[in-house]
Enzyme design. Sequence first.
Site, mmCIF file in Angstrom:
data_model
loop_
_atom_site.group_PDB
_atom_site.id
_atom_site.type_symbol
_atom_site.label_atom_id
_atom_site.label_comp_id
_atom_site.label_asym_id
_atom_site.label_seq_id
_atom_site.Cartn_x
_atom_site.Cartn_y
_atom_site.Cartn_z
ATOM 1 C CB CYS A 1 -0.919 0.096 1.206
ATOM 2 S SG CYS A 1 -1.985 -1.313 1.425
ATOM 3 N NE ARG B 1 4.592 1.829 -0.360
ATOM 4 C CZ ARG B 1 5.715 1.487 0.252
ATOM 5 N NH1 ARG B 1 6.864 1.742 -0.316
ATOM 6 N NH2 ARG B 1 5.697 0.912 1.422
ATOM 7 C CD1 TRP C 1 -0.421 -6.067 -3.476
ATOM 8 C CD2 TRP C 1 -0.416 -6.754 -1.345
ATOM 9 N NE1 TRP C 1 -0.048 -7.387 -3.452
ATOM 10 C CE2 TRP C 1 -0.039 -7.841 -2.159
ATOM 11 C CE3 TRP C 1 -0.489 -6.950 0.027
ATOM 12 C CZ2 TRP C 1 0.273 -9.085 -1.649
ATOM 13 C CZ3 TRP C 1 -0.178 -8.205 0.537
ATOM 14 C CH2 TRP C 1 0.205 -9.261 -0.299
ATOM 15 C CG ASN D 1 1.656 0.250 4.241
ATOM 16 O OD1 ASN D 1 1.291 -0.904 4.005
ATOM 17 N ND2 ASN D 1 2.908 0.649 4.117
ATOM 18 N N GLY D 2 -0.313 -1.496 6.537
ATOM 19 C CA GLY D 2 0.131 -2.387 7.605
ATOM 20 C C GLY D 2 -1.002 -3.318 7.997
ATOM 21 C CD GLU E 1 16.041 -12.217 -10.165
ATOM 22 O OE1 GLU E 1 15.698 -12.809 -9.126
ATOM 23 O OE2 GLU E 1 15.544 -11.126 -10.519
ATOM 24 C CE LYS F 1 12.384 -9.946 -11.911
ATOM 25 N NZ LYS F 1 13.267 -10.031 -10.772
ATOM 26 C CD GLU G 1 8.905 -10.602 -10.398
ATOM 27 O OE1 GLU G 1 8.294 -10.071 -9.476
ATOM 28 O OE2 GLU G 1 10.141 -10.562 -10.496
ATOM 29 C CG HIS H 1 19.882 -36.079 -8.797
ATOM 30 N ND1 HIS H 1 20.447 -37.305 -8.524
ATOM 31 C CD2 HIS H 1 20.918 -35.237 -9.035
ATOM 32 C CE1 HIS H 1 21.762 -37.208 -8.581
ATOM 33 N NE2 HIS H 1 22.069 -35.966 -8.891
ATOM 34 C CE LYS I 1 10.817 -2.186 -6.574
ATOM 35 N NZ LYS I 1 11.465 -3.174 -7.460
HETATM 36 C C1 AGP Z 1 11.298 -9.520 -7.517
HETATM 37 O O1 AGP Z 1 11.174 -8.988 -8.764
HETATM 38 C C2 AGP Z 1 10.472 -8.897 -6.455
HETATM 39 N N1 AGP Z 1 10.408 -7.507 -6.541
HETATM 40 C C3 AGP Z 1 10.719 -9.444 -5.051
HETATM 41 O O2 AGP Z 1 11.115 -10.785 -5.126
HETATM 42 C C4 AGP Z 1 11.708 -8.665 -4.157
HETATM 43 O O3 AGP Z 1 13.016 -8.859 -4.580
HETATM 44 C C5 AGP Z 1 11.508 -9.123 -2.710
HETATM 45 O O4 AGP Z 1 10.195 -8.852 -2.319
HETATM 46 C C6 AGP Z 1 12.480 -8.483 -1.761
HETATM 47 O O5 AGP Z 1 12.371 -7.097 -1.763
HETATM 48 P P1 AGP Z 1 13.470 -6.171 -1.105
HETATM 49 O O6 AGP Z 1 14.733 -6.360 -1.874
HETATM 50 O O7 AGP Z 1 12.931 -4.791 -1.238
HETATM 51 O O8 AGP Z 1 13.625 -6.612 0.315
#
Ligand code: AGP
Length: 630
Positions: A2, A27, A75, A101-102, A508, A512, A515, A531, A625
């Site tokens: 949020c 966010r 969010w 937010n929280g 990674e 990517k 997501e 395996h 994010k």
């Molecule tokens: C990946 O593309 C995401 N944005 C997510 O995995 C992110 O790296 C993770 O939430 C950790 O975030 P941070 O580095 O802000 O702690």
Amino acid sequence: MCGIIGYCGHRPAVPLVLEGLSRLEYRGYDSAGLAYLQFDTLKVIRSEGKLSRLVDKVAQNANTFAPIGIGHTRWATHGLPVEKNAHPHKSYNGVLAIVHNGIIENFQEIKNVLLEKGYEFYSDTDTEVLANLIADELDNLFLEKFAHKFSDDRDFFVKKAQENFQEFKADMEEAFCRALQKAHGAYAVVMLSPLIPQHIMAARLAAPLLMGIGVGEYFVASDVPAFLPYTREVVFLDDREVAIVSTSSFEVKNILSRKIIEKEIHHIPWDLQGAAKDGYKHFMLKEIMEQPKVLRDCLVGRLQNTDILLPELDKISIPERIRIIACGTSYNAGLWAQYYLEQLGQIPVSVEIASEFRYRKPIVSKNELIIVISQSGETADTLGALRLCKELGNTVLGVCNVLGSSVAREADVCVYTQAGPEISVASTKAMLSQMVVLLLLAMYLGQRKNIGLEKRKIIIEELMRLPDILEKTLPVLREKAQIFAYKYTFAKSFFYLGRGTAFSLALEGALKLKELSYIHAEGYATGEMKHGPIALIDPDFPTFALLFDDEYFSKVRSGILEVKSRQGHVITLLQEGTTLDNDDLWYIPKTSLPEFLALPAMQLFSYEMADYLGKDVDQPRNLAKSVTVE
Ligand code: AGP
């Protein structure tokens, strides 16, 4: 999660709140809303879906010059992403509205008490409960003083407040603090009320909140880009602090003691351009393409001949062990760094997912250095792990991008990654910057231990060449990424394979792809395929393989050929000067640090795939994010 913003100043607040929300939309983006005061009436406009829907609704409904407003982009944590759950939430009696937010963990207990008192609720959120809890505390004060509640005679209170708003400001502040003392969990909250028409109040506990200090105007927001066009002077609020902000001044107090706290004003070096798309179709593409600059920025001032300069770390003693803790992409960067830290620093390293680590009752020895990696510096699980390690008495080193974030402030020492603002939800340039910083750290530890000078020289030379190589290579990588992405859009699943330093990159690459394009993808260590997972291979299940010119070359090549011989299609990313009997070869220039070219190649592949499939590249579904909830 949020994004929240509040504005108090000399300009119309509503357009500023909307503008701020557009910069915070990364966010969370399942609903949005704002509130402002139309004379003595609290107006709230909310909308399900993305911010653009709120903008349309505001255009039809709000023609206002109100100088004070609050806004929210959500969010969802409690309740579906529908309009009734969107913020701001008003108290039942309309005396105030809040954005939050929280998570208020004891919201159900509080709600039960309020229900018994006759309160009604119109949403499924914990935030509406908090709004009513503040209103209830306020009514308790009003009953003592005036022998009736706000809802008994609204006009009386509004008139009284116009005559002596200072008195009401004190009551409002008291009620706000009392309610927040009862709320357990996490909150960044901003409140607006017709009883204090020139003010907003804000507070935080375990969720990010900062203030922008302009000339004759003040902002409260979850993150700096929200107000970057207007000011770069920032005050970071700490846990259990409340800010009382007017159009002409601000005051910060401790929620428990109510004592005034002198806050330092920080100057933020980020500029607006860094937070804008700069002509690119998406933030993600812009952030991938600016990686040569990120590489340069990460190195500036940190290299001197064969020496690594990280003065922030000079006071830290050389640890016996290192434990890296992070989430998501930052975890992958940590896993990548394990190889270099062990090789160049000759220190055993373990890498942990923060959400697993913190609840496992981990055994951590006193001589372990904890490294937490976080782009945002606000990830709840990473922060939780950091706090646990500090309680255990360990030294914590933060590797973090956002200046003044919780990780940066709570770690014993922080090395900033210098990636600049990363807006796209999918992390790209942040990972590259984390890799550079962690590589520098590995060399720095070797330097302190007087080992590995020759290797260090080679890596430093290569690091200096890399920004130019990457700059020249990126446009070529993008063309290739388009070709392969279009060719493989048929895939419903993908393997990503790598070994050695390429293993974490395979994880990674898979992260990517899933997501962004919602294609199922799994990252695997090449040697593990035989395996079990190789059973999945058939012509419809392609593989993206990383084949670096390193000590694993021939083993990885065999692994790829095993996949091919089971009719699996393979895209192989390999270095010039090597070859393989395969159709889809994707060459990158020869360098001894191929990871810094392979990473952008995979980012571009996922980007092109998602864009081609028409996905929402910068704001993928269900994501946010910065994951500030557990
Ligand atoms: C990946 O593309 C995401 N944005 C997510 O995995 C992110 O790296 C993770 O939430 C950790 O975030 P941070 O580095 O802000 O702690």
